[in-house]
Scaffold this motif. Sequence first.
Motif, PDB file in Angstrom:
ATOM      1  N   ASP A 100     102.819  14.421 112.060  1.00 39.74           N
ATOM      2  CA  ASP A 100     102.655  13.009 111.719  1.00 39.74           C
ATOM      3  C   ASP A 100     101.310  12.833 111.019  1.00 39.74           C
ATOM      4  OD1 ASP A 100     103.100  10.244 111.636  1.00 39.74           O
ATOM      5  OD2 ASP A 100     102.288   9.933 113.653  1.00 39.74           O
ATOM      6  N   GLY A 121     100.082   9.409 110.359  1.00 38.24           N
ATOM      7  CA  GLY A 121     100.020   8.561 111.544  1.00 38.24           C
ATOM      8  C   GLY A 121     101.020   7.423 111.575  1.00 38.24           C
ATOM      9  N   THR A 128     102.922   7.535 114.942  1.00 40.22           N
ATOM     10  CA  THR A 128     101.948   7.190 115.979  1.00 40.22           C
ATOM     11  C   THR A 128     101.738   5.685 116.048  1.00 40.22           C
ATOM     12  OG1 THR A 128     100.826   9.310 115.765  1.00 40.22           O
ATOM     13  CG2 THR A 128      99.530   7.495 116.648  1.00 40.22           C
ATOM     14  N   LYS A 129     101.552   5.069 114.901  1.00 43.85           N
ATOM     15  CA  LYS A 129     101.347   3.619 114.845  1.00 43.85           C
ATOM     16  C   LYS A 129     102.613   2.871 115.274  1.00 43.85           C
ATOM     17  CE  LYS A 129      98.951   0.323 112.086  1.00 43.85           C
ATOM     18  NZ  LYS A 129      98.073   0.164 110.978  1.00 43.85           N
ATOM     19  N   GLU A 176      98.183   4.864 118.877  1.00 39.48           N
ATOM     20  CA  GLU A 176      97.012   5.242 118.102  1.00 39.48           C
ATOM     21  C   GLU A 176      95.736   5.033 118.910  1.00 39.48           C
ATOM     22  OE1 GLU A 176      97.982   1.027 116.617  1.00 39.48           O
ATOM     23  OE2 GLU A 176      99.102   2.737 117.324  1.00 39.48           O
ATOM     24  N   ARG A 210      93.330   8.399 115.456  1.00 43.78           N
ATOM     25  CA  ARG A 210      94.062   9.564 115.960  1.00 43.78           C
ATOM     26  C   ARG A 210      95.254   9.106 116.792  1.00 43.78           C
ATOM     27  NH1 ARG A 210      91.701  14.526 114.416  1.00 43.78           N
ATOM     28  NH2 ARG A 210      89.549  14.129 113.943  1.00 43.78           N
ATOM     29  N   SER A 211      95.957  10.086 117.308  1.00 43.70           N
ATOM     30  CA  SER A 211      97.041   9.814 118.236  1.00 43.70           C
ATOM     31  C   SER A 211      96.568  10.156 119.641  1.00 43.70           C
ATOM     32  CB  SER A 211      98.250  10.685 117.889  1.00 43.70           C
ATOM     33  OG  SER A 211      99.256  10.528 118.862  1.00 43.70           O
ATOM     34  N   ARG A 212      96.935   9.312 120.605  1.00 44.71           N
ATOM     35  CA  ARG A 212      96.689   9.685 121.996  1.00 44.71           C
ATOM     36  C   ARG A 212      97.557  10.892 122.315  1.00 44.71           C
ATOM     37  NH1 ARG A 212      97.684   4.559 125.518  1.00 44.71           N
ATOM     38  NH2 ARG A 212      97.295   6.069 127.162  1.00 44.71           N
TER      39      ARG A 212
END
Length: 83
Positions: free
Chosen positions: A20, A23, A26-27, A32, A43-45
């Motif tokens: 991804d 992102g 992720t969003k 995020e 970033r992504s958790r």
Amino acid sequence: MAERAAAACGPCPQVLLLADGAGQFTKAIGVELDLTDKGLGVRSRRYALLAEDGVVKVLNLEEGGAFTISSAEVILEALTAAK
């Protein structure tokens, strides 16, 4: 990275590893993590997601940098339980 991990594991048509980079996913799922103040950007958790036919069956979202519920062992247990 996902491609290297998949190559290292060998052929496994039941598992699809996805990247991804932008992102977008992720969003879309709301995981995020904005680390812009630390110079790292958005970033992504950390999480592990198990989906079947496009439906999320398990979403193990880690809190505060932990590495407990997103481990491979936990996801393997979830896969075994789903059979």
